[in-house]
Design an enzyme around this catalytic site. Structure first.
Site, PDB file in Angstrom:
ATOM      1  N   SER A   9       3.615 -20.163   3.038  1.00 54.34           N
ATOM      2  CA  SER A   9       3.844 -19.547   4.348  1.00 54.34           C
ATOM      3  C   SER A   9       4.302 -20.585   5.351  1.00 54.34           C
ATOM      4  O   SER A   9       3.574 -21.542   5.651  1.00 54.34           O
ATOM      5  CB  SER A   9       2.556 -18.886   4.854  1.00 54.34           C
ATOM      6  OG  SER A   9       2.720 -18.486   6.198  1.00 54.34           O
ATOM      7  N   HIS A  33       7.211 -17.304   2.193  1.00 52.86           N
ATOM      8  CA  HIS A  33       6.577 -16.259   2.993  1.00 52.86           C
ATOM      9  C   HIS A  33       6.856 -16.487   4.473  1.00 52.86           C
ATOM     10  O   HIS A  33       6.635 -17.591   4.996  1.00 52.86           O
ATOM     11  CB  HIS A  33       5.067 -16.237   2.746  1.00 52.86           C
ATOM     12  CG  HIS A  33       4.385 -15.015   3.268  1.00 52.86           C
ATOM     13  ND1 HIS A  33       4.496 -13.789   2.664  1.00 52.86           N
ATOM     14  CD2 HIS A  33       3.595 -14.827   4.349  1.00 52.86           C
ATOM     15  CE1 HIS A  33       3.779 -12.903   3.340  1.00 52.86           C
ATOM     16  NE2 HIS A  33       3.237 -13.500   4.368  1.00 52.86           N
ATOM     17  N   ASP A  35       5.999 -15.022   8.141  1.00 50.45           N
ATOM     18  CA  ASP A  35       5.129 -14.168   8.951  1.00 50.45           C
ATOM     19  C   ASP A  35       5.752 -13.915  10.319  1.00 50.45           C
ATOM     20  O   ASP A  35       5.861 -14.829  11.141  1.00 50.45           O
ATOM     21  CB  ASP A  35       3.765 -14.837   9.155  1.00 50.45           C
ATOM     22  CG  ASP A  35       2.928 -14.822   7.893  1.00 50.45           C
ATOM     23  OD1 ASP A  35       2.686 -13.727   7.356  1.00 50.45           O
ATOM     24  OD2 ASP A  35       2.507 -15.900   7.443  1.00 50.45           O
ATOM     25  N   MET A  37       5.269 -12.119  13.792  1.00 49.87           N
ATOM     26  CA  MET A  37       4.210 -11.554  14.634  1.00 49.87           C
ATOM     27  C   MET A  37       4.761 -11.278  16.034  1.00 49.87           C
ATOM     28  O   MET A  37       5.491 -12.107  16.579  1.00 49.87           O
ATOM     29  CB  MET A  37       3.036 -12.522  14.738  1.00 49.87           C
ATOM     30  CG  MET A  37       2.489 -12.988  13.416  1.00 49.87           C
ATOM     31  SD  MET A  37       1.139 -14.165  13.662  1.00 49.87           S
ATOM     32  CE  MET A  37       0.872 -14.715  11.992  1.00 49.87           C
ATOM     33  N   HIS A  66       6.954 -10.774   6.068  1.00 47.29           N
ATOM     34  CA  HIS A  66       5.764  -9.980   6.376  1.00 47.29           C
ATOM     35  C   HIS A  66       5.805  -9.597   7.851  1.00 47.29           C
ATOM     36  O   HIS A  66       5.570 -10.437   8.721  1.00 47.29           O
ATOM     37  CB  HIS A  66       4.534 -10.824   6.030  1.00 47.29           C
ATOM     38  CG  HIS A  66       3.222 -10.166   6.317  1.00 47.29           C
ATOM     39  ND1 HIS A  66       2.036 -10.871   6.351  1.00 47.29           N
ATOM     40  CD2 HIS A  66       2.894  -8.875   6.593  1.00 47.29           C
ATOM     41  CE1 HIS A  66       1.051 -10.040   6.611  1.00 47.29           C
ATOM     42  NE2 HIS A  66       1.547  -8.828   6.780  1.00 47.29           N
ATOM     43  N   MET A  68       4.285  -8.233  10.850  1.00 48.79           N
ATOM     44  CA  MET A  68       3.057  -7.857  11.556  1.00 48.79           C
ATOM     45  C   MET A  68       3.468  -7.429  12.958  1.00 48.79           C
ATOM     46  O   MET A  68       3.190  -8.096  13.957  1.00 48.79           O
ATOM     47  CB  MET A  68       2.087  -9.043  11.577  1.00 48.79           C
ATOM     48  CG  MET A  68       1.440  -9.284  10.233  1.00 48.79           C
ATOM     49  SD  MET A  68       0.338 -10.723  10.216  1.00 48.79           S
ATOM     50  CE  MET A  68       1.505 -11.987   9.746  1.00 48.79           C
ATOM     51  N   MET A 137      -4.370  -8.153   2.896  1.00 45.89           N
ATOM     52  CA  MET A 137      -4.767  -9.230   3.802  1.00 45.89           C
ATOM     53  C   MET A 137      -6.201  -9.634   3.483  1.00 45.89           C
ATOM     54  O   MET A 137      -7.105  -8.803   3.503  1.00 45.89           O
ATOM     55  CB  MET A 137      -4.650  -8.781   5.253  1.00 45.89           C
ATOM     56  CG  MET A 137      -3.216  -8.562   5.749  1.00 45.89           C
ATOM     57  SD  MET A 137      -2.190 -10.044   5.623  1.00 45.89           S
ATOM     58  CE  MET A 137      -3.094 -11.180   6.701  1.00 45.89           C
ATOM     59  N   ASP A 175      -2.953 -12.592   1.051  1.00 47.08           N
ATOM     60  CA  ASP A 175      -2.568 -13.492   2.143  1.00 47.08           C
ATOM     61  C   ASP A 175      -3.800 -13.848   2.959  1.00 47.08           C
ATOM     62  O   ASP A 175      -4.396 -12.982   3.594  1.00 47.08           O
ATOM     63  CB  ASP A 175      -1.531 -12.803   3.030  1.00 47.08           C
ATOM     64  CG  ASP A 175      -1.003 -13.695   4.147  1.00 47.08           C
ATOM     65  OD1 ASP A 175      -1.488 -14.823   4.303  1.00 47.08           O
ATOM     66  OD2 ASP A 175      -0.091 -13.242   4.879  1.00 47.08           O
TER      67      ASP A 175
END
Length: 220
Positions: A9, A33, A35, A37, A66, A68, A137, A175
């Site tokens: 990540s 990965h 993330d 957000m 991913h 979020m 998660m 994760d």
């Protein structure tokens, strides 16, 4: 996908030297990965499309993205267009998960669905076989460096059993809090794609750290 893989990540990478850190791992794994957000669904804000576009130019590693974020349906095409290979959204944020999965696949991308620790794992059972990845998660989403929630083991086992009973090839990903001391028990529970941030990028040699994680997962 391989029977076992680590998806480092970049949330844990050094953003002053982001491509250096990506190059340090790209030969040791299939996925990176990413993330994303938004400060709404989770309290933290990370990065978005401009960063992904920038790093896409310099690596061929697959981007496991991913989201979020709230209202993911507004942004699926933009993330596909900027070079994401897999787009994973949160069940908790999707108005129509089936439609969203179809849209991702229509754009030629693999689809994933994720759930928070407080969402019953049975909530993703209807999507077994429809998505390529189910991401459990194993920490509360929003910040890196948290400890693994041991209650996740039973959730993974339940999902593994449901996938096997259906004969599906959906991959279980996890994760949060993955490290050498616990990856074997998570692997034994049924996960196969492990997101790891601090365990990889805090190491002196991130590529070697990935290989050590893989070895620990399959120790007899």
């Amino acid at each position: 996908m391989k029977d076992l893989d680590i998806a480092p990540s970049i949330l844990a990478a050094d953003f002053g030297y982001l491509m250096r850190d990506i190059k340090a791992v790209e030969n040791n794994c299939e996925y990176l990965h990413i993330d994303v957000m938004d400060g709404h669904y989770v309290d933290n804000i990370s990065f978005g499309i401009p960063v992904i576009q920038s790093i896409r130019k310099h690596t061929d590693i697959k981007f496991y993205t991913h989201l979020m974020i709230t209202e993911p349906e507004k942004y699926i095409k933009a993330f596909a267009d900027c070079g994401c290979d897999n787009i994973t959204f949160h069940l908790e944020c999707a108005k129509d998960p089936d439609k969203l999965i179809d849209e991702i696949k229509a754009l030629g991308k693999s689809a994933g669905i994720s759930i928070d620790p407080d969402t019953p794992v049975e909530a993703v059972f209807p999507y077994i076989g429809k998505v390529d990845i189910i991401l459990i998660m194993t920490v509360y989403p929003g910040f890196g460096g948290q400890g693994y929630l041991t209650s996740s083991d039973e959730r993974i086992r339940k999902l593994r059993k449901a996938i096997d009973e259906q004969g599906a090839d959906t991959v279980i990903s996890v994760d949060g809090g993955v490290k050498k001391s616990n990856i074997k028990e998570i692997y034994d529970a049924g996960a196969r794609l492990f997101v790891a941030g601090s365990a990889v990028f805090s190491a002196e040699d991130p590529g070697k750290a990935i290989e050590e994680l893989k070895a620990c997962a399959t120790l007899s």
